[in-house]
Design an enzyme around this catalytic site. Sequence first.
Site, mmCIF file in Angstrom:
data_model
loop_
_atom_site.group_PDB
_atom_site.id
_atom_site.type_symbol
_atom_site.label_atom_id
_atom_site.label_comp_id
_atom_site.label_asym_id
_atom_site.label_seq_id
_atom_site.Cartn_x
_atom_site.Cartn_y
_atom_site.Cartn_z
ATOM 1 C CG ASP A 190 -1.359 12.062 6.354
ATOM 2 O OD1 ASP A 190 -0.802 12.622 5.393
ATOM 3 O OD2 ASP A 190 -1.448 10.827 6.477
ATOM 4 C CB SER A 201 -0.153 5.230 1.599
ATOM 5 O OG SER A 201 0.030 6.290 0.711
ATOM 6 C CG HIS A 215 1.552 9.993 4.720
ATOM 7 N ND1 HIS A 215 0.247 9.785 4.372
ATOM 8 C CD2 HIS A 215 2.281 9.169 3.924
ATOM 9 C CE1 HIS A 215 0.181 8.885 3.393
ATOM 10 N NE2 HIS A 215 1.413 8.502 3.112
#
Length: 615
Positions: free
Chosen positions: A534, A466, A566
Amino acid sequence: MPAGMQPLIPRKVLLAHPKRSQPTLSPDCTRIAYLAPDERDAMQIWVCMLGQSDDRCVSAGQRSIQIYEWAWDSKTIFYRQDNEGDENFHLYAIDLETGNARDLTPWPGVRCQQTMTSVNRPAEILAVLNVRDGKLMDVWRIDLRTGAATLEVENPGDVIWWVADDDLVVRAARVRTPDDGFEVRVRTDTASPWRTLLSAAPDQGVFPLGFNQDGREVFLLSSIGSDTFRVVAREVESGGERVVASMDCFDAERVMIHPTRQAIEAVSFEPARRQWSVIDPGVAADFDAIRNLDDGDFRIASRDFDDRKWIVEFQSAHRPTRYFLWDRAAKKAGFLFSDRPGLEHLQLAEVQPIKYRARDGLEVHGFLAIPAGLEPRNLPLVVYVHGGPWLRDYWTFNTWTQLLANRGYAVLQPNFRGSMGYGMKHLHAGDRQWGLAMQDDLTDAVRWAVAEGIADPVRVAIIGLSYGGYAAVAGAAFTPDLYKCAYIAMRALWNARVGNPDDAADRELLTNASPLFAADRIRIPLLIALGANDSRVKQSEAEQIVAVIEKNGGTATYVLYSDEGHGITRPVNRMDFLARVERFLAENLDGRYEPMNGERIEGSSAIARVIGRAQ
């Protein structure tokens, strides 16, 4: 292998799902539920009678369950689950008497953001859903007996969180204002209009936690008038406020509220290790005795309706999580289980809190893991950057950290500016500083480790997921001589704290902060991984970086997992992913790794593309 270094721990031992985790008591104290893998290695909900061995799996599904809770009737369990990582989490209810599982939110594409329950309304649940509008979260009341759902409160367009009182009446809302500040709105009852209780500027924060039992006070996490988040109680009608708990320099974290008396009992702070401020004298003796059970950091994970029994969770950075059943009357505990018993007798890396000064004088806290059996001298170093970025790392067990340390790397996890937990100045020092001062904090962390003699300056890697992935590729682009290699996963940007691409004044800032515009400067090998589903990080973002690297003759490995979102959650994909990470680091930092047989772990959906000399 360096003298004193521990034997290589197989990936399956370190990375396997917990054998059992997250136990909770039924409100009537007759059952314990917990999460454990099924025959497909997906985490499911299991239930047994308290003190017996009649464990049975009560849920199903292809993906692991991460969140569940008991209904107050003690015969229903709720859980949320999405489809192949699309983050559209539906709310399910399991009837333990019949074994039936129902989707309480059967609308296509719906997402359940939060739930609210009350002992005074045991046959109902409030679910926050985007049924009416995909972008807005309304409150729906669901009857557990019939499954009927009715719209309870409609979102006017700016509410991001809802709070109900003890009678399951929605009476508080957290709002994001047009200037990126926050507001708390309240109402006296369903017949009363909503009104603003208090407002927070963009450099402050406020979050409603719940109401006291008579509904006259609302509990808040608030930094208004303070640099740190404090716990305060504010009178709904008069606006009078009292501070319940605070600590200089550090934010309040966990707030322990009695589930039926609706009174604050304790508040935790995490300057390095967890510290509890006991508010209710009625739990002081329990906390004093519980501290002596284990050397980890504890929290009360669950309790029964009569508040006679607690499940106590102890977390530690260097061993698995342990759970105890605490008898409040006897002030004694019975050991329930360790979530990863196979690791209990292995020598794992010690993780110590650290702090250093950034180049502008800001104090930065973090954690450092040193491989078990080795001295902290001239070690290859992995800078492991947390996601968010408005999150933080804690002193808790991390399988990635332990895997890397077992392979011979020191692991440094800085809570750089922009991280939560250290007050508003620390948090907002990261505003509009992606790729700038936030990145400098990571560079300064490496320089600190080198100056302390811990790290070998020519064997340093940076990795992250991330935001951590952004920081890794930014490190490769902006400080190409500092790192030997980088693992990345790209992350989208936010306007408020990063910059607005539609604003001409911000465009240069974003260009300077974007590794894409400096990708031609990347000279170190990259490993890029992504879930195809994602919803936050788009394939095009990662593929843009890959294309520029290829155009400029660089080296990279790009791995796409076709059935992930994700985060890599399927066990075989996680195993494949970490196998690639440890081989990648070993090849670039001269470390060790457990070989992966074949092009991918059997059953994984990985599709890998290799550019240049990367492996």
